[in-house]
Design a protein around this motif. Structure first.
Motif, PDB file in Angstrom:
ATOM      1  N   GLN A 270       0.831  -1.210   0.000  1.00 12.67           N
ATOM      2  CA  GLN A 270       0.000   0.000   0.000  1.00 12.67           C
ATOM      3  C   GLN A 270       0.864   1.258   0.000  1.00 12.67           C
ATOM      4  O   GLN A 270       0.569   2.228  -0.701  1.00 12.67           O
ATOM      5  CB  GLN A 270      -0.913  -0.005   1.232  1.00 12.67           C
ATOM      6  N   ALA A 271       1.951   1.223   0.778  1.00 11.09           N
ATOM      7  CA  ALA A 271       2.849   2.386   0.830  1.00 11.09           C
ATOM      8  C   ALA A 271       3.527   2.613  -0.509  1.00 11.09           C
ATOM      9  O   ALA A 271       3.686   3.759  -0.953  1.00 11.09           O
ATOM     10  CB  ALA A 271       3.887   2.181   1.932  1.00 11.09           C
ATOM     11  N   LEU A 272       3.916   1.518  -1.167  1.00  8.37           N
ATOM     12  CA  LEU A 272       4.544   1.649  -2.487  1.00  8.37           C
ATOM     13  C   LEU A 272       3.546   2.187  -3.505  1.00  8.37           C
ATOM     14  O   LEU A 272       3.883   3.067  -4.316  1.00  8.37           O
ATOM     15  CB  LEU A 272       5.086   0.295  -2.944  1.00  8.37           C
ATOM     16  N   ASP A 273       2.323   1.682  -3.470  1.00 14.06           N
ATOM     17  CA  ASP A 273       1.280   2.139  -4.395  1.00 14.06           C
ATOM     18  C   ASP A 273       1.038   3.641  -4.237  1.00 14.06           C
ATOM     19  O   ASP A 273       0.974   4.390  -5.221  1.00 14.06           O
ATOM     20  CB  ASP A 273      -0.005   1.358  -4.132  1.00 14.06           C
ATOM     21  N   LYS A 274       0.927   4.092  -2.995  1.00 10.98           N
ATOM     22  CA  LYS A 274       0.696   5.519  -2.734  1.00 10.98           C
ATOM     23  C   LYS A 274       1.892   6.349  -3.199  1.00 10.98           C
ATOM     24  O   LYS A 274       1.721   7.431  -3.775  1.00 10.98           O
ATOM     25  CB  LYS A 274       0.449   5.724  -1.242  1.00 10.98           C
ATOM     26  N   THR A 275       3.088   5.822  -2.977  1.00 15.09           N
ATOM     27  CA  THR A 275       4.301   6.532  -3.387  1.00 15.09           C
ATOM     28  C   THR A 275       4.346   6.737  -4.890  1.00 15.09           C
ATOM     29  O   THR A 275       4.663   7.828  -5.377  1.00 15.09           O
ATOM     30  CB  THR A 275       5.548   5.746  -2.936  1.00 15.09           C
ATOM     31  N   MET A 276       4.012   5.687  -5.645  1.00 13.36           N
ATOM     32  CA  MET A 276       4.130   5.757  -7.097  1.00 13.36           C
ATOM     33  C   MET A 276       3.001   6.533  -7.762  1.00 13.36           C
ATOM     34  O   MET A 276       3.044   6.777  -8.965  1.00 13.36           O
ATOM     35  CB  MET A 276       4.211   4.343  -7.685  1.00 13.36           C
ATOM     36  N   LYS A 277       2.020   6.965  -6.977  1.00 11.30           N
ATOM     37  CA  LYS A 277       0.957   7.828  -7.496  1.00 11.30           C
ATOM     38  C   LYS A 277       1.255   9.301  -7.244  1.00 11.30           C
ATOM     39  O   LYS A 277       0.486  10.178  -7.647  1.00 11.30           O
ATOM     40  CB  LYS A 277      -0.379   7.445  -6.860  1.00 11.30           C
ATOM     41  N   ASP A 278       2.370   9.583  -6.595  1.00 10.88           N
ATOM     42  CA  ASP A 278       2.762  10.954  -6.290  1.00 10.88           C
ATOM     43  C   ASP A 278       3.373  11.585  -7.542  1.00 10.88           C
ATOM     44  O   ASP A 278       4.382  11.098  -8.063  1.00 10.88           O
ATOM     45  CB  ASP A 278       3.783  10.950  -5.153  1.00 10.88           C
ATOM     46  N   PRO A 279       2.806  12.674  -8.054  1.00 11.71           N
ATOM     47  CA  PRO A 279       3.326  13.308  -9.276  1.00 11.71           C
ATOM     48  C   PRO A 279       4.793  13.702  -9.174  1.00 11.71           C
ATOM     49  O   PRO A 279       5.539  13.622 -10.159  1.00 11.71           O
ATOM     50  CB  PRO A 279       2.429  14.543  -9.446  1.00 11.71           C
ATOM     51  N   ALA A 280       5.234  14.123  -7.992  1.00 10.45           N
ATOM     52  CA  ALA A 280       6.633  14.515  -7.825  1.00 10.45           C
ATOM     53  C   ALA A 280       7.557  13.314  -7.983  1.00 10.45           C
ATOM     54  O   ALA A 280       8.654  13.433  -8.551  1.00 10.45           O
ATOM     55  CB  ALA A 280       6.834  15.154  -6.450  1.00 10.45           C
ATOM     56  N   ILE A 281       7.123  12.157  -7.511  1.00 15.29           N
ATOM     57  CA  ILE A 281       7.919  10.937  -7.651  1.00 15.29           C
ATOM     58  C   ILE A 281       7.977  10.518  -9.118  1.00 15.29           C
ATOM     59  O   ILE A 281       9.038  10.138  -9.635  1.00 15.29           O
ATOM     60  CB  ILE A 281       7.333   9.803  -6.789  1.00 15.29           C
ATOM     61  N   VAL A 282       6.852  10.570  -9.792  1.00 19.32           N
ATOM     62  CA  VAL A 282       6.809  10.229 -11.218  1.00 19.32           C
ATOM     63  C   VAL A 282       7.773  11.113 -12.001  1.00 19.32           C
ATOM     64  O   VAL A 282       8.555  10.631 -12.827  1.00 19.32           O
ATOM     65  CB  VAL A 282       5.371  10.377 -11.773  1.00 19.32           C
ATOM     66  N   SER A 283       7.739  12.406 -11.724  1.00 14.83           N
ATOM     67  CA  SER A 283       8.617  13.350 -12.416  1.00 14.83           C
ATOM     68  C   SER A 283      10.090  13.047 -12.123  1.00 14.83           C
ATOM     69  O   SER A 283      10.928  13.078 -13.032  1.00 14.83           O
ATOM     70  CB  SER A 283       8.279  14.779 -11.981  1.00 14.83           C
ATOM     71  N   ALA A 284      10.407  12.735 -10.869  1.00 17.92           N
ATOM     72  CA  ALA A 284      11.794  12.461 -10.488  1.00 17.92           C
ATOM     73  C   ALA A 284      12.306  11.176 -11.128  1.00 17.92           C
ATOM     74  O   ALA A 284      13.461  11.098 -11.556  1.00 17.92           O
ATOM     75  CB  ALA A 284      11.901  12.377  -8.966  1.00 17.92           C
ATOM     76  N   ILE A 285      11.449  10.161 -11.193  1.00 20.23           N
ATOM     77  CA  ILE A 285      11.832   8.900 -11.827  1.00 20.23           C
ATOM     78  C   ILE A 285      12.130   9.125 -13.307  1.00 20.23           C
ATOM     79  O   ILE A 285      13.137   8.634 -13.848  1.00 20.23           O
ATOM     80  CB  ILE A 285      10.712   7.850 -11.666  1.00 20.23           C
ATOM     81  N   GLU A 286      11.257   9.869 -13.985  1.00 20.13           N
ATOM     82  CA  GLU A 286      11.449  10.124 -15.414  1.00 20.13           C
ATOM     83  C   GLU A 286      12.676  10.988 -15.664  1.00 20.13           C
ATOM     84  O   GLU A 286      13.388  10.794 -16.652  1.00 20.13           O
ATOM     85  CB  GLU A 286      10.190  10.767 -15.992  1.00 20.13           C
TER      86      GLU A 286
END
Length: 322
Positions: A270-286
């Motif tokens: 659940q924590a991972l799912d919530k993390t990967m829905k964070d727009p800032a995380i998506v942007s940082a990964i890309e």
């Protein structure tokens, strides 16, 4: 819920003689350690460090990262497999440590069933590339030339048994071509060999090659991604070419020891799912040259088992892992 609140709940449960299941629901009550089975600086290390702060916030406890390199990832994964299955010693790894390593190295001490999936969260695609100015502008042109000149072309990879090696071997099997393998020590040396003309074709992870692709020094012919990579949107995928089984990307995933209690696994997922829905995380990964591609535990396990079947079939054909 704060750490102190969690500790208070556990203390109250102990005082009341609560069953283990109730205690597990309070997880986590202390820092969680993720073992990275590689040295700092690679795609695996980069991916988990990008999500670490938000994952920690979503778990409510510190997330501690420990690099434990050795044996191509086997040393760190062995440590997690043998760790106490309480949810506090976990693996931040890539899929190849569960598929390629056991298939090609008979002395690997663990197997997929020694772990429980938490989830996949990011992917670094493999690319097949040539030096810009080469006579092949598309994968089809390269394949046509290779068929007319069996054994005369060479390709560079990060080494036998790596994702880049399997990417090219899967491509060769898919198209029935003979291209000789020249192993190197990583994506950087493969890039240098391509630029210097020491090999005509190269396979490597995308993220370390983005700069030379963008500069026009190297041409990517195809990627192993399931869909086109925004950073190189003009480059087709092997799936588009009708060869999905020839796609072998570098997946960043989280795993736990096999007997970790389900409430703890659920909390981590659940924590991972919530993390990967964070727009800032998506942007940082890309920005790091990776793609967000999150899968829950069941889907992650299914994908790993599928890749394992593909890798073992190729390993048998190549006489590896005997």
């Amino acid at each position: 819920m704060t750490i102190m609140t969690r500790l208070a709940l556990v203390a109250a449960a102990l005082a009341l003689g609560a069953p283990a299941g109730v205690l597990a629901q309070a997880y986590p009550t202390r820092p969680v350690e993720f073992i990275i089975p590689f040295a700092p600086g690679g795609p695996t290390d980069t991916a988990i460090r990008v999500i670490q702060p938000q994952l920690s916030a979503n778990l409510g406890v510190p997330v501690v990262l420990v690099n434990k390199a050795g044996g191509g990832g086997a040393l760190g994964m062995d440590a997690v497999a043998k760790a106490k299955p309480d949810g506090y010693t976990l693996a931040a790894t890539v899929r190849s440590t569960l598929t390629i390593l056991p298939a090609t190295q008979p002395d690997v001490s663990y197997k997929i069933t020694d772990f429980a999936a938490i989830g996949a969260y990011a992917v670094d695609s493999q690319i097949v590339m040539v030096k810009s100015g080469a006579p092949w502008k598309t994968l089809e042109e390269l394949v046509e030339h290779a068929k007319k000149n069996p054994g005369k072309l060479t390709y560079g990879s990060a080494g036998q048994g790596t994702n880049s090696f399997f990417t090219m071997e899967l491509l060769k099997l898919a198209y029935g071509v003979d291209i000789a393998h020249v192993p190197f020590g990583g994506s950087g040396p493969v890039k240098n060999a391509i630029l210097a003309g020491h090999v005509q074709v190269g396979a490597a992870a995308l993220s370390p090659l983005l700069a030379v692709i963008r500069s026009g020094d190297v041409t990517a012919l195809v990627t192993s991604a399931s869909k086109r990579v925004p950073a190189i949107a003009s480059v087709p995928t092997m799936t588009e070419k009708g060869q999905p089984d020839a796609s072998l990307s570098t997946w960043a995933e989280l795993w736990a020891p096999a007997k970790t209690p389900k409430p703890a696994l659920d909390r981590l997922a659940q924590a991972l799912d919530k993390t990967m829905k964070d727009p800032a995380i998506v942007s940082a990964i890309e920005k790091a040259g990776l793609q967000v591609e999150h899968h829950d535990p069941a889907a992650t396990l299914k994908l790993v088992e599928r890749e394992n079947d593909v890798v073992r079939a190729v390993a048998r054909k190549l006489g590896l892992g005997k």
